[in-house]
Design an enzyme around this catalytic site. Structure first.
Site, PDB file in Angstrom:
ATOM      1  N   GLU A  79      44.546  43.819  50.875  1.00  0.00           N
ATOM      2  CA  GLU A  79      43.680  42.977  50.033  1.00  0.00           C
ATOM      3  C   GLU A  79      44.437  42.418  48.831  1.00  0.00           C
ATOM      4  O   GLU A  79      43.859  41.704  48.018  1.00  0.00           O
ATOM      5  CB  GLU A  79      42.479  43.791  49.538  1.00  0.00           C
ATOM      6  CG  GLU A  79      41.481  44.155  50.617  1.00  0.00           C
ATOM      7  CD  GLU A  79      40.269  44.869  50.051  1.00  0.00           C
ATOM      8  OE1 GLU A  79      40.240  45.137  48.821  1.00  0.00           O
ATOM      9  OE2 GLU A  79      39.334  45.151  50.812  1.00  0.00           O
ATOM     10  N   TYR A 119      52.652  40.627  36.045  1.00  0.00           N
ATOM     11  CA  TYR A 119      52.592  41.565  37.163  1.00  0.00           C
ATOM     12  C   TYR A 119      53.948  42.251  37.335  1.00  0.00           C
ATOM     13  O   TYR A 119      54.020  43.490  37.474  1.00  0.00           O
ATOM     14  CB  TYR A 119      52.190  40.860  38.459  1.00  0.00           C
ATOM     15  CG  TYR A 119      52.256  41.784  39.653  1.00  0.00           C
ATOM     16  CD1 TYR A 119      51.344  42.840  39.783  1.00  0.00           C
ATOM     17  CD2 TYR A 119      53.241  41.640  40.635  1.00  0.00           C
ATOM     18  CE1 TYR A 119      51.422  43.718  40.857  1.00  0.00           C
ATOM     19  CE2 TYR A 119      53.311  42.509  41.711  1.00  0.00           C
ATOM     20  CZ  TYR A 119      52.403  43.546  41.818  1.00  0.00           C
ATOM     21  OH  TYR A 119      52.480  44.423  42.883  1.00  0.00           O
ATOM     22  N   ARG A 123      34.694  51.709  43.759  1.00  0.00           N
ATOM     23  CA  ARG A 123      33.612  51.275  44.643  1.00  0.00           C
ATOM     24  C   ARG A 123      33.003  52.487  45.354  1.00  0.00           C
ATOM     25  O   ARG A 123      33.567  53.009  46.315  1.00  0.00           O
ATOM     26  CB  ARG A 123      34.140  50.241  45.635  1.00  0.00           C
ATOM     27  CG  ARG A 123      34.554  48.950  44.942  1.00  0.00           C
ATOM     28  CD  ARG A 123      35.263  47.986  45.852  1.00  0.00           C
ATOM     29  NE  ARG A 123      36.627  48.392  46.147  1.00  0.00           N
ATOM     30  CZ  ARG A 123      37.544  47.593  46.698  1.00  0.00           C
ATOM     31  NH1 ARG A 123      37.218  46.333  46.996  1.00  0.00           N
ATOM     32  NH2 ARG A 123      38.766  48.035  46.940  1.00  0.00           N
ATOM     33  N   LYS A 164      54.923  46.347  36.929  1.00  0.00           N
ATOM     34  CA  LYS A 164      55.571  47.171  37.950  1.00  0.00           C
ATOM     35  C   LYS A 164      56.951  47.650  37.495  1.00  0.00           C
ATOM     36  O   LYS A 164      57.403  48.735  37.892  1.00  0.00           O
ATOM     37  CB  LYS A 164      55.662  46.406  39.272  1.00  0.00           C
ATOM     38  CG  LYS A 164      54.304  46.264  39.965  1.00  0.00           C
ATOM     39  CD  LYS A 164      53.670  47.618  40.261  1.00  0.00           C
ATOM     40  CE  LYS A 164      52.393  47.515  41.080  1.00  0.00           C
ATOM     41  NZ  LYS A 164      51.814  48.829  41.410  1.00  0.00           N
TER      42      LYS A 164
END
Length: 251
Positions: free
Chosen positions: A188, A152, A34, A156
């Site tokens: 977030e 997920y 971003r 990890k």
């Protein structure tokens, strides 16, 4: 003090790490997808801490972009002392038979392949100087698989295994490798996992005090302050009310 490179620096752990290292006098390379947030963070770090900042706008999932943007930074910025492989995400929370393939791709491409692409670019710089410290941000999910966390958790766990492999391969070059595995932290993270559903994200942290991004940044910074002969290899950090990836005492 030196140069620190932080991926995924536009929010959460990455932003807190950037602020922490800048406050301690480091020159900071910040990366993120971003551009507006990158530029805002650059301004903040420069104005608040007087830091030298190099913002790099790219997606760690894109191997060619990593090589083109990160691989061609000015020579003086390549003397990276600390690499914080922070860019990562959780996408979705579904049983394996109902999981979204696009979510799987996003997690594997970011959490695993993105970490590898960035490391593959930076490690030769450290090897040439026979010094450096790599911090890989894992998760308690690397240690214990929980319901609907399947891919997920796998991503990890891969970060955990890669960190171990890095440590072995880089021993001759005196490069430290530390895996930091945070537990529940209010950033977030859950908002991304639940695709912007603020109520679902908020509910995750009801009934206990979670870690903050600053808590994790403080741990990361501490790991880099130890004497040259001391390396924390693997560190799991949780809130007081959390024992591991699936035991949290909410009341």
């Amino acid at each position: 003090m030196g140069i620190v490179l932080i991926t995924g620096a536009t929010a959460g752990f990455g932003q807190a790490c950037a602020e922490t290292f800048a406050a301690k006098g480091f020159d900071v390379i910040i990366t993120g997808r971003r551009k507006d947030r990158l530029e805002a963070l650059q301004t903040q770090l420069t104005q608040e801490f007087g830091a030298n900042v190099l913002p790099l706008n790219f997606d760690v999932r894109d191997e060619k972009e990593v090589a083109a943007v990160l691989g061609n930074i000015p020579e003086e910025w390549k003397a990276v002392d600390i690499l914080v492989n922070n860019a990562g995400l959780a996408a979705g929370l579904s049983t394996i038979d109902e999981g979204s393939i696009s979510d799987w791709d996003a997690m594997i491409d970011t959490n695993v392949k993105g970490l590898l692409y960035v490391s593959r670019t930076v490690i030769p710089w450290m090897r040439a100087r026979t010094t450096g410290h790599i911090i890989n941000i894992g998760s308690t999910a690397a240690k214990h698989v929980y319901a609907k966390g399947n891919v997920y958790c796998a991503s990890k766990a891969a970060v955990d295994a890669i960190s171990q492999g890095m440590r072995i391969d880089l021993l001759p070059y005196r490069i430290k490798v530390t895996a930091v595995h945070p537990g529940a932290a209010e950033t977030e993270f859950s908002l991304v996992r639940f695709k912007g559903d603020e109520q679902k994200a908020k509910d995750v942290y009801n009934g206990f005090i979670p870690l903050s991004a600053q808590d994790v940044a403080d741990v990361v910074y501490y790991c880099t302050t130890l004497p040259p002969h001391v390396c924390i290899n693997d560190l799991v950090v949780t809130p007081l009310q959390q024992a591991n990836a699936y035991y949290i005492d909410k009341n």
